[in-house]
Design an enzyme around this catalytic site. Structure first.
Site, PDB file in Angstrom:
ATOM      1  N   SER A 277       0.831  -1.213   0.000  1.00 46.95           N
ATOM      2  CA  SER A 277       0.000   0.000   0.000  1.00 46.95           C
ATOM      3  C   SER A 277       0.866   1.263   0.000  1.00 46.95           C
ATOM      4  O   SER A 277       0.342   2.363  -0.204  1.00 46.95           O
ATOM      5  CB  SER A 277      -0.948   0.008   1.204  1.00 46.95           C
ATOM      6  OG  SER A 277      -0.216  -0.028   2.416  1.00 46.95           O
ATOM      7  N   HIS A 278       2.175   1.115   0.215  1.00 47.82           N
ATOM      8  CA  HIS A 278       3.052   2.288   0.254  1.00 47.82           C
ATOM      9  C   HIS A 278       4.335   2.112  -0.550  1.00 47.82           C
ATOM     10  O   HIS A 278       5.292   2.850  -0.364  1.00 47.82           O
ATOM     11  CB  HIS A 278       3.339   2.695   1.708  1.00 47.82           C
ATOM     12  CG  HIS A 278       2.101   3.221   2.365  1.00 47.82           C
ATOM     13  ND1 HIS A 278       1.147   2.391   2.899  1.00 47.82           N
ATOM     14  CD2 HIS A 278       1.628   4.479   2.489  1.00 47.82           C
ATOM     15  CE1 HIS A 278       0.144   3.117   3.365  1.00 47.82           C
ATOM     16  NE2 HIS A 278       0.401   4.386   3.125  1.00 47.82           N
TER      17      HIS A 278
ATOM     18  N   ALA B  53       4.932   4.355   4.325  1.00 50.02           N
ATOM     19  CA  ALA B  53       4.882   3.581   5.567  1.00 50.02           C
ATOM     20  C   ALA B  53       5.819   4.241   6.584  1.00 50.02           C
ATOM     21  O   ALA B  53       6.750   4.975   6.227  1.00 50.02           O
ATOM     22  CB  ALA B  53       5.329   2.159   5.293  1.00 50.02           C
TER      23      ALA B  53
ATOM     24  N   ALA C  12      -1.713   1.531  11.275  1.00 47.98           N
ATOM     25  CA  ALA C  12      -2.649   2.647  11.213  1.00 47.98           C
ATOM     26  C   ALA C  12      -3.554   2.592  12.437  1.00 47.98           C
ATOM     27  O   ALA C  12      -3.748   1.523  13.033  1.00 47.98           O
ATOM     28  CB  ALA C  12      -3.492   2.553   9.942  1.00 47.98           C
TER      29      ALA C  12
ATOM     30  N   ASP D 221      -4.965   0.718   1.415  1.00 51.12           N
ATOM     31  CA  ASP D 221      -5.561  -0.601   1.181  1.00 51.12           C
ATOM     32  C   ASP D 221      -7.003  -0.479   0.692  1.00 51.12           C
ATOM     33  O   ASP D 221      -7.492  -1.368  -0.016  1.00 51.12           O
ATOM     34  CB  ASP D 221      -5.474  -1.457   2.452  1.00 51.12           C
ATOM     35  CG  ASP D 221      -4.075  -2.038   2.630  1.00 51.12           C
ATOM     36  OD1 ASP D 221      -3.444  -2.395   1.606  1.00 51.12           O
ATOM     37  OD2 ASP D 221      -3.601  -2.115   3.770  1.00 51.12           O
TER      38      ASP D 221
END
Ligand SMILES: NC(=O)C1=CN([C@@H]2O[C@H](COP(=O)(O)OP(=O)(O)OC[C@H]3O[C@@H](n4cnc5c(N)ncnc54)[C@H](OP(=O)(O)O)[C@@H]3O)[C@@H](O)[C@H]2O)C=CC1
Ligand SMILES: O=C(O)C1=NCCCC1
Length: 339
Positions: free
Chosen positions: A49-50, A125, A182, A190
């Protein structure tokens, strides 16, 4: 040629490609190197996701003029254990790099240092920010807030960011123990990936624009919001992150900045806080062994795995075989780099 693994790059090759993209889109040499290494490390470790998923967002943000890729962070030595950085509208990671020598010096002198970064953009991240401190034998915590997309527990209005917390500590005989999570039930990245790939969210992760529970990622992205993880407990952690990363540093709260005049802007303009501790000052010579013992006990007690284990397993394969990229993704990155 399969679509899944058309290209495999070494970490150095991926860093070089990403660095060329940042340079071509107006980022200074120092910042481009830092951001490229950060993003490539995320991709290498399976922080998808990063990783390179974020490159179009970096590019559109730079093109929009919302972030200053040339910003020169101003490092202020303001107390025996306190360093402040004004990132001046640039990215957070180069600000961290600019402050690192002074922070390490203060930890050495005093056993602890706080690093408060303000007016910064963080789009990645958090683990790459803290893990290197633990590799040097230090305990590190970091907090960053993002953009308003999380409703407080029981609330109707998105106020908090997805506000991650990361923790890293050295341990004996193994790589550092690191978690990075998170404070929302799911990271915004996500949700974007779920929308792109047509996957439903889990119940309890999001609400639609009317505040009704939904598992449709598109409904969350289209005027809806995320929920904190763990109800009121996650809500309090998100609130704490706003206080530490924004109120304390002098950065914006997640709901405060307005990027609407910058079409394509995606990077939150907030703040970031670090607390770095020298565990030797605790006087326990077996600190690292105690951490390892505790980690073993957690596994022995039945937890499947520890945070970081998945990343390290993916990293080991990537270091041996290369970092796999889809052919179309590689072509898009080359296009960003070369035009
Ligand atoms: N810059 C920003 O503003 C924001 C960035 N983010 C980033 O998004 C990323 C994803 O966040 P999030 O979705 O909360 O992360 P996850 O829920 O995927 O993982 C959170 C942590 O828990 C660990 N973990 C996951 N599953 C297990 C398991 N079954 N057993 C033990 N440990 C486990 C992970 O380790 P492992 O990695 O090994 O799986 C990780 O350390 C983070 O890197 C975060 O920093 C999020 C919000 C905002
Ligand atoms: O995944 C998230 O949540 C975020 N990541 C980068 C910055 C915005 C929020």
């Amino acid at each position: 040629m399969t679509e899944q693994s058309d290209v495999k790059l070494t970490y150095a090759e991926l860093v070089g490609l990403l660095e060329a993209i940042f340079l071509r889109h107006g980022v200074s040499g120092d910042a481009a190197r830092v951001l490229a290494a950060n993003c490539a490390a995320c991709e290498r470790d399976g922080s998808f996701s990063h990783g390179i998923f974020r490159m179009p967002g970096y590019v559109s943000t730079l093109n929009s003029g919302w972030v200053d890729g040339q910003a020169l962070p101003l490092v202020e030595d303001c107390a025996p254990s306190f360093v402040r950085v004004d990132a001046k509208g640039g990215f957070a990671q180069p600000a961290l790099e600019a402050a690192r020598p002074l922070v390490l010096d203060k930890v050495k002198q005093n056993g602890i240092a706080v690093l408060a970064i303000r007016r910064s953009h963080h789009f990645s991240a958090l683990w790459p920010d803290v893990e290197p401190f633990a590799e040097q034998g230090l305990v590190a915590l970091s907090f960053v807030n993002s953009m308003a997309c999380v409703v407080p527990q029981g609330g109707k209005k998105a106020l908090f960011g997805t506000n991650p917390v990361a923790f890293a500590t050295p341990r004996k005989g193994r790589p550092p123990f690191v978690f990075d999570q998170a404070s929302s039930a799911i990271a915004h990245g996500d949700v974007q990936i779920a929308a792109r790939e047509g996957h439903a969210l889990k119940p309890g992760q999001g609400v639609d624009r009317d505040g009704q529970p939904t598992t449709d990622p598109k409904a969350v992205l289209d005027g809806g919001a995320l929920l904190p993880f763990g109800g009121h407990k996650g809500s309090s952690i998100a609130l704490m992150v706003e206080i530490l990363a924004a109120a304390l540093t002098g950065g914006h709260f997640s709901w405060e900045f307005d990027w609407s005049a910058h079409e394509g802007a995606q990077t939150p303009f907030t703040g970031q806080l670090f607390i770095i501790i020298d565990p030797e000052r605790g006087g326990n010579a077996s600190f690292e062994a105690r951490v390892s013992q505790l980690c073993d006990m957690v596994l022995e007690a039945g937890q499947d795995r520890l945070p970081g284990d998945r990343r390290h397993a993916i990293r080991a394969v990537a270091e041996k075989d290369g970092i796999p990229l889809k052919g179309e993704t590689y072509a898009r990155l080359k296009q960003f780099a070369e035009g």
